[in-house]
Design an enzyme around this catalytic site. Structure first.
Site, PDB file in Angstrom:
ATOM      1  N   ARG A   2      14.425   3.322  12.232  1.00 47.82           N
ATOM      2  CA  ARG A   2      13.273   4.211  12.332  1.00 47.82           C
ATOM      3  C   ARG A   2      12.545   3.982  13.661  1.00 47.82           C
ATOM      4  NH1 ARG A   2      10.027   4.157   6.878  1.00 47.82           N
ATOM      5  NH2 ARG A   2       9.139   5.982   7.902  1.00 47.82           N
ATOM      6  N   ARG A  15       6.077  12.309  -1.786  1.00 51.89           N
ATOM      7  CA  ARG A  15       6.158  12.878  -0.435  1.00 51.89           C
ATOM      8  C   ARG A  15       7.282  12.181   0.328  1.00 51.89           C
ATOM      9  NH1 ARG A  15       3.962   9.478   3.550  1.00 51.89           N
ATOM     10  NH2 ARG A  15       2.481   7.977   2.740  1.00 51.89           N
ATOM     11  N   HIS A  32      12.814  -3.302   1.563  1.00 50.32           N
ATOM     12  CA  HIS A  32      12.332  -1.985   1.997  1.00 50.32           C
ATOM     13  C   HIS A  32      13.271  -0.904   1.478  1.00 50.32           C
ATOM     14  CE1 HIS A  32       9.394  -3.809   4.640  1.00 50.32           C
ATOM     15  NE2 HIS A  32      10.345  -4.651   5.004  1.00 50.32           N
ATOM     16  N   PRO A  55       0.790  -1.223   0.000  1.00 50.32           N
ATOM     17  CA  PRO A  55       0.000   0.000   0.000  1.00 50.32           C
ATOM     18  C   PRO A  55       0.828   1.282   0.000  1.00 50.32           C
ATOM     19  CG  PRO A  55      -0.187  -1.166   2.096  1.00 50.32           C
ATOM     20  CD  PRO A  55       0.495  -2.085   1.143  1.00 50.32           C
ATOM     21  N   ASN A  56       0.316   2.222  -0.765  1.00 47.14           N
ATOM     22  CA  ASN A  56       0.821   3.598  -0.879  1.00 47.14           C
ATOM     23  C   ASN A  56       2.072   3.724  -1.744  1.00 47.14           C
ATOM     24  OD1 ASN A  56      -1.173   4.867   0.826  1.00 47.14           O
ATOM     25  ND2 ASN A  56      -0.196   3.803   2.521  1.00 47.14           N
ATOM     26  N   ASN A  60       7.839  -5.903  -1.228  1.00 44.86           N
ATOM     27  CA  ASN A  60       7.860  -4.777  -0.300  1.00 44.86           C
ATOM     28  C   ASN A  60       6.426  -4.637   0.192  1.00 44.86           C
ATOM     29  OD1 ASN A  60       7.889  -2.427   1.110  1.00 44.86           O
ATOM     30  ND2 ASN A  60       9.048  -1.256  -0.419  1.00 44.86           N
ATOM     31  N   GLU A  92      12.547  -9.980   1.125  1.00 45.70           N
ATOM     32  CA  GLU A  92      11.773  -8.881   1.717  1.00 45.70           C
ATOM     33  C   GLU A  92      12.574  -7.611   1.470  1.00 45.70           C
ATOM     34  OE1 GLU A  92      11.416  -9.098   5.968  1.00 45.70           O
ATOM     35  OE2 GLU A  92      10.473  -7.112   6.108  1.00 45.70           O
ATOM     36  N   TYR A 102      12.203   8.392   1.331  1.00 41.94           N
ATOM     37  CA  TYR A 102      11.919   7.459   0.229  1.00 41.94           C
ATOM     38  C   TYR A 102      12.481   7.909  -1.123  1.00 41.94           C
ATOM     39  CZ  TYR A 102       8.672   5.567   3.666  1.00 41.94           C
ATOM     40  OH  TYR A 102       8.134   5.020   4.789  1.00 41.94           O
ATOM     41  N   ALA A 141       3.247  -1.108   4.777  1.00 39.01           N
ATOM     42  CA  ALA A 141       2.719  -1.179   6.146  1.00 39.01           C
ATOM     43  C   ALA A 141       2.241  -2.577   6.535  1.00 39.01           C
ATOM     44  CB  ALA A 141       1.586  -0.171   6.306  1.00 39.01           C
TER      45      ALA A 141
HETATM   46  O1  CA2 Z   1      10.884   1.566   3.236  1.00 41.55           O
HETATM   47  C1  CA2 Z   1       9.967   0.922   2.707  1.00 41.55           C
HETATM   48  O2  CA2 Z   1      10.057   0.448   1.577  1.00 41.55           O
HETATM   49  C2  CA2 Z   1       8.679   0.689   3.495  1.00 41.55           C
HETATM   50  O3  CA2 Z   1       8.202  -0.633   3.211  1.00 41.55           O
HETATM   51  C3  CA2 Z   1       7.675   1.721   3.048  1.00 41.55           C
HETATM   52  C4  CA2 Z   1       6.378   1.723   3.852  1.00 41.55           C
HETATM   53  C5  CA2 Z   1       6.627   1.716   5.344  1.00 41.55           C
HETATM   54  O4  CA2 Z   1       5.394   1.463   6.017  1.00 41.55           O
HETATM   55  C6  CA2 Z   1       7.615   0.653   5.702  1.00 41.55           C
HETATM   56  O5  CA2 Z   1       7.892   0.764   7.053  1.00 41.55           O
HETATM   57  C7  CA2 Z   1       8.921   0.784   4.955  1.00 41.55           C
HETATM   58  C8  CA2 Z   1       5.518   2.934   3.570  1.00 41.55           C
HETATM   59  C9  CA2 Z   1       5.305   3.263   2.152  1.00 41.55           C
HETATM   60  C10 CA2 Z   1       4.697   4.620   2.060  1.00 41.55           C
HETATM   61  O6  CA2 Z   1       4.612   4.988   0.737  1.00 41.55           O
HETATM   62  C11 CA2 Z   1       5.009   6.219   0.369  1.00 41.55           C
HETATM   63  C12 CA2 Z   1       4.351   6.782  -0.671  1.00 41.55           C
HETATM   64  C13 CA2 Z   1       4.736   8.037  -1.129  1.00 41.55           C
HETATM   65  C14 CA2 Z   1       5.789   8.685  -0.566  1.00 41.55           C
HETATM   66  C15 CA2 Z   1       6.426   8.121   0.497  1.00 41.55           C
HETATM   67  C16 CA2 Z   1       6.039   6.870   0.961  1.00 41.55           C
END
Ligand code: CA2
Length: 143
Positions: free
Chosen positions: A105, A18, A98, A10-11, A72, A96, A23, A75
């Site tokens: 973190r 952002r 990230h 997700p996301n 990946n 896995e 990221y 969340a």
């Molecule tokens: O570092 C990673 O790849 C994560 O899997 C990203 C997840 C976070 O919950 C993990 O702890 C680590 C979050 C992804 C959020 O997506 C974003 C979308 C747009 C801009 C920034 C982040």
């Protein structure tokens, strides 16, 4: 050749828009292109979903058809026993991945449910780590 699956949770479809300090500015489409370039002729199924159920269906598909997997789970890494259970059934090499180093973190990012069922854990290389993960996975698949 059975494809490698690269699954994103997700996301991650919003990447590059952002929190660039965590990221980076690379978009998911750019990461996909880098993964395909790293894989060369090897077939790649690169997907992203915001739905836990859809990710689980894809893990099942990869279990039946895939040579290896990079996931990946975003969340869902920390919350989804259902994804962890599905990954347990995957018999090929499983990375896995990230973008950020989840271990430096906040505490809520440190307890991955996936690490205990993964072959390899990669975290903290940034977006440019995706092609490294592809090369590592293909090495595991072939040797
Ligand atoms: O570092 C990673 O790849 C994560 O899997 C990203 C997840 C976070 O919950 C993990 O702890 C680590 C979050 C992804 C959020 O997506 C974003 C979308 C747009 C801009 C920034 C982040």
């Amino acid at each position: 050749m059975r494809p490698i699956y690269i699954l994103n949770g997700p996301n991650l479809n919003r990447l590059g828009r952002r929190e660039p300090e965590i990221y980076g500015t690379t978009t998911l489409a750019e990461m996909e292109a880098a993964c395909r370039a790293a894989a060369g002729d090897w077939p790649v199924e690169f997907r992203q979903s915001n739905s836990e159920a859809e990710l689980i269906d894809w893990i099942h598909e990869a279990t039946d058809q895939g040579a290896g997997m990079i996931i990946n789970p975003a969340a869902f890494t920390f919350t989804s026993m259902a994804i962890m259970d599905a990954l347990k059934m995957f018999e090929g090499p499983l990375i896995e991945f990230h973008i950020s180093n989840i271990h430096r973190r906040e505490a809520m990012y440190r307890n991955s449910l996936v690490s205990g069922v993964a072959t390899v854990v990669m975290a903290g290389l940034g977006a440019k780590g995706y092609p490294h993960a592809v090369r590592a996975l293909l090495d595991l698949v072939q040797h």
